[in-house]
Design a protein around this motif. Structure first.
Motif, PDB file in Angstrom:
ATOM      1  N   HIS A 441     -18.886 -32.730 -29.018  1.00 46.38           N
ATOM      2  CA  HIS A 441     -17.872 -32.048 -29.816  1.00 46.38           C
ATOM      3  C   HIS A 441     -18.541 -30.942 -30.625  1.00 46.38           C
ATOM      4  O   HIS A 441     -19.788 -30.891 -30.732  1.00 46.38           O
ATOM      5  CB  HIS A 441     -17.108 -33.018 -30.729  1.00 46.38           C
ATOM      6  CG  HIS A 441     -17.855 -33.440 -31.945  1.00 46.38           C
ATOM      7  ND1 HIS A 441     -18.747 -34.489 -31.948  1.00 46.38           N
ATOM      8  CD2 HIS A 441     -17.838 -32.949 -33.220  1.00 46.38           C
ATOM      9  CE1 HIS A 441     -19.244 -34.648 -33.159  1.00 46.38           C
ATOM     10  NE2 HIS A 441     -18.715 -33.725 -33.944  1.00 46.38           N
ATOM     11  N   ALA A 442     -17.718 -30.052 -31.172  1.00 40.22           N
ATOM     12  CA  ALA A 442     -18.230 -28.923 -31.944  1.00 40.22           C
ATOM     13  C   ALA A 442     -17.428 -28.790 -33.222  1.00 40.22           C
ATOM     14  O   ALA A 442     -16.257 -29.175 -33.286  1.00 40.22           O
ATOM     15  CB  ALA A 442     -18.147 -27.637 -31.129  1.00 40.22           C
ATOM     16  N   GLU A 443     -18.065 -28.233 -34.248  1.00 41.92           N
ATOM     17  CA  GLU A 443     -17.368 -27.975 -35.513  1.00 41.92           C
ATOM     18  C   GLU A 443     -18.016 -26.775 -36.191  1.00 41.92           C
ATOM     19  O   GLU A 443     -19.187 -26.446 -35.942  1.00 41.92           O
ATOM     20  CB  GLU A 443     -17.401 -29.200 -36.425  1.00 41.92           C
ATOM     21  CG  GLU A 443     -18.791 -29.662 -36.801  1.00 41.92           C
ATOM     22  CD  GLU A 443     -18.771 -30.930 -37.637  1.00 41.92           C
ATOM     23  OE1 GLU A 443     -19.650 -31.057 -38.519  1.00 41.92           O
ATOM     24  OE2 GLU A 443     -17.897 -31.793 -37.413  1.00 41.92           O
ATOM     25  N   THR A 444     -17.239 -26.115 -37.016  1.00 40.41           N
ATOM     26  CA  THR A 444     -17.743 -24.930 -37.729  1.00 40.41           C
ATOM     27  C   THR A 444     -17.667 -25.167 -39.232  1.00 40.41           C
ATOM     28  O   THR A 444     -16.751 -25.815 -39.727  1.00 40.41           O
ATOM     29  CB  THR A 444     -16.910 -23.688 -37.359  1.00 40.41           C
ATOM     30  OG1 THR A 444     -15.531 -23.950 -37.647  1.00 40.41           O
ATOM     31  CG2 THR A 444     -17.054 -23.366 -35.885  1.00 40.41           C
ATOM     32  N   LYS A 445     -18.654 -24.610 -39.931  1.00 42.65           N
ATOM     33  CA  LYS A 445     -18.680 -24.736 -41.394  1.00 42.65           C
ATOM     34  C   LYS A 445     -19.568 -23.631 -41.949  1.00 42.65           C
ATOM     35  O   LYS A 445     -20.735 -23.483 -41.548  1.00 42.65           O
ATOM     36  CB  LYS A 445     -19.227 -26.109 -41.803  1.00 42.65           C
ATOM     37  CG  LYS A 445     -19.181 -26.348 -43.296  1.00 42.65           C
ATOM     38  CD  LYS A 445     -19.689 -27.755 -43.630  1.00 42.65           C
ATOM     39  CE  LYS A 445     -19.638 -28.018 -45.122  1.00 42.65           C
ATOM     40  NZ  LYS A 445     -20.165 -29.373 -45.465  1.00 42.65           N
ATOM     41  N   ASP A 446     -19.025 -22.843 -42.887  1.00 42.60           N
ATOM     42  CA  ASP A 446     -19.775 -21.775 -43.552  1.00 42.60           C
ATOM     43  C   ASP A 446     -20.428 -20.820 -42.542  1.00 42.60           C
ATOM     44  O   ASP A 446     -21.632 -20.524 -42.613  1.00 42.60           O
ATOM     45  CB  ASP A 446     -20.853 -22.368 -44.475  1.00 42.60           C
ATOM     46  CG  ASP A 446     -20.256 -23.233 -45.572  1.00 42.60           C
ATOM     47  OD1 ASP A 446     -19.117 -22.953 -45.977  1.00 42.60           O
ATOM     48  OD2 ASP A 446     -20.918 -24.201 -45.987  1.00 42.60           O
ATOM     49  N   GLN A 447     -19.594 -20.340 -41.568  1.00 43.69           N
ATOM     50  CA  GLN A 447     -20.060 -19.407 -40.543  1.00 43.69           C
ATOM     51  C   GLN A 447     -21.225 -19.956 -39.722  1.00 43.69           C
ATOM     52  O   GLN A 447     -22.028 -19.197 -39.174  1.00 43.69           O
ATOM     53  CB  GLN A 447     -20.472 -18.069 -41.166  1.00 43.69           C
ATOM     54  CG  GLN A 447     -19.291 -17.193 -41.592  1.00 43.69           C
ATOM     55  CD  GLN A 447     -18.407 -16.806 -40.422  1.00 43.69           C
ATOM     56  OE1 GLN A 447     -17.255 -17.211 -40.366  1.00 43.69           O
ATOM     57  NE2 GLN A 447     -18.947 -16.031 -39.497  1.00 43.69           N
ATOM     58  N   THR A 448     -21.305 -21.261 -39.670  1.00 45.89           N
ATOM     59  CA  THR A 448     -22.315 -21.920 -38.831  1.00 45.89           C
ATOM     60  C   THR A 448     -21.598 -22.859 -37.873  1.00 45.89           C
ATOM     61  O   THR A 448     -20.712 -23.608 -38.280  1.00 45.89           O
ATOM     62  CB  THR A 448     -23.306 -22.735 -39.688  1.00 45.89           C
ATOM     63  OG1 THR A 448     -23.956 -21.859 -40.611  1.00 45.89           O
ATOM     64  CG2 THR A 448     -24.352 -23.411 -38.799  1.00 45.89           C
TER      65      THR A 448
END
Length: 463
Positions: A441-448
């Motif tokens: 799975h993938a996730e994004t946080k603070d342009q990362t």
């Protein structure tokens, strides 16, 4: 009344009428015989009771026997003359309020009784519309008559038929009312389900409002579940169609550019304009074109290929794949930081070539879209699974990180040569992992953006 209601009404009404008709026919056919049989059986019980009583007691028991068996019992001396005997029996019957217009014990019957036989006779009373069923037996030196008056069975059957006709008419009226109510209660939810099914067929997904707790209610729940799944499938298909259109546009651009360059430089060589770099340019463009086609073919056949499972040292295989990106990393001034929090050299059961494809596509995606100066990779353990985490900063925006795994999805839709692509890399990653029984799975946080891959470790015993 709707079609289903009419069918119910006609079916139930015909069934009820058939039952009544059959009952009337059977009554006319069998009731006379059954009536005589039951009368004969009743007289037989009384006769058996008299035959079993001692000589000194049976005459005293006559009143009790008449009351118990609901019969008339008279008797007289069997040695009398025929006329005198018949006169005596008629008088005794009259005293017991049994008036017979036609009654006579014949000489033949008397001889049978004297011989110890039982004689059964039915005396039709003509205008009285009744019959008298009599059993004659010998008891010591007496002749005993046990009789029972019977109404004409035809009259009885006529009354029954009359009653059944009234009952049939009343039943039909009740059936009409019940069918109206039942058809309304049954066809209303069915009509609702039919309308919902029609709406679904026209891609208007909605749910049926049916509150019954029966098979119709279960059908409504199934249709509602189907509506939800079809809505989700339609939305997913629509999204994939958009992605496919974008993919076709990007694919056309990606193919057109190298083909055009190859043609232009080839024509330059043909015209004698080559400055020494044309052949190298043609080769470089051809290599890019080959890679693009190979990636598309890999995705097309990835689900058809058989997996050749073998023990694979996951950390070693990843480092081997990472080394092939050293030039790209140096060119883009990216540092690949691999942190190993996983002790030992764990082994997974996988197809080595397919796993190389997973790691290369994952690394290639990170190198292409990383906007910072580093790509972070870490190995760890989560429960019984080996976890690989890869993180890098990115520019632009990702609306939904889960879409990154979908075929043809491209994070950057511009035509910038360095950023465009087919969007098949991560789709290949997910497909290969799912075929192995692994997950991601993938996730994004603070342009990362963070990618997580989970592998089932091969147990030491099986290794």
């Amino acid at each position: 009344m709707n079609k289903l209601g009419r069918k119910l009404f006609l079916s139930i009404s015909v069934a009820v009428l058939l039952i009544f008709v059959m009952f009337v026919l059977l009554a006319n056919l069998f009731m006379p015989k059954y009536y005589i049989y039951k009368t004969k059986e009743q007289l037989g019980e009384a006769v058996d009771a008299i035959s079993g009583l001692p000589e000194a007691q049976w005459t005293e028991a006559v009143p009790e026997l008449e009351r118990h068996y609901r019969v008339t019992i008279v008797y007289d001396d069997l040695r009398q003359r025929e006329n005198d005997l018949n006169e005596s029996l008629l008088q005794q019957l009259a005293k017991k309020k049994v008036t017979l217009g036609k009654f006579w014990v014949t000489d033949e019957s008397l001889r049978k009784v004297e011989a110890g036989n039982r004689v059964n006779k039915i005396y039709d009373q003509g205008k009285l519309k009744s019959s008298f069923y009599a059993s004659l037996i010998r008891k010591d030196e007496s002749i005993v008559l046990v009789g029972l008056s019977m109404a004409y069975i035809s009259d009885t059957i006529g009354m029954i038929n009359e009653f059944m006709l009234v009952l049939a008419l009343g039943s039909v009226l009740i059936i009409v009312l019940m069918v109206w109510i039942l058809s309304y209660r049954m066809t209303k939810p069915l009509k609702e389900l039919g309308q919902v099914a029609k709406d679904i067929s026209e891609l208007r997904f909605r749910k049926a409002r049916v509150g019954t707790r029966d098979e119709i209610g279960e059908l409504a729940e199934s249709i509602n579940a189907m509506s939800d799944k079809l809505r989700a499938a339609h939305a997913d298909l629509s999204r994939k169609n958009v992605s496919l259109k974008r993919f076709m546009s990007d694919m056309t651009h990606e193919l057109k550019t190298p083909v055009s360059l190859i043609q232009a430089y080839a024509e330059g060589i043909q015209d004698g304009l080559d400055d020494g770099s044309y052949a190298a340019t043609i080769l470089r463009q051809n290599e890019g074109l080959a890679r693009l086609i190979d990636e598309f073919l890999d995705f097309a056949k990835i689900e058809r290929d058989e997996l050749e499972l073998r023990p694979v040292a996951v950390k070693e295989l990843f480092r081997e794949c990472a080394e092939t990106f050293s030039i790209e990393l140096n060119t883009k001034r990216l540092m690949l930081d691999i942190r190993d929090d996983l002790p030992g050299n764990p082994v997974i059961e996988a197809d080595p070539e397919k796993m190389r494809m997973v790691f290369r596509n994952l690394l290639g995606n990170a190198v292409k879209y990383a906007s910072g100066d580093r790509i972070d990779v870490s190995f760890g353990k989560q429960g019984e699974e080996i976890m690989l985490q890869m993180s890098n900063r990115y520019s632009g925006a990702v609306a939904d990180a889960s879409q990154l795994w979908e075929p043809f999805y491209v994070g950057e839709s511009s035509r910038h040569k360095g950023m465009s692509g087919t969007g098949l890399g991560l789709a290949i990653v997910k497909t290969v992992l799912e075929r192995h029984g692994f997950r991601c799975h993938a996730e994004t946080k603070d342009q990362t953006i963070h990618f997580y891959l989970y592998f089932k470790a091969k147990s030491p015993r099986s290794a």
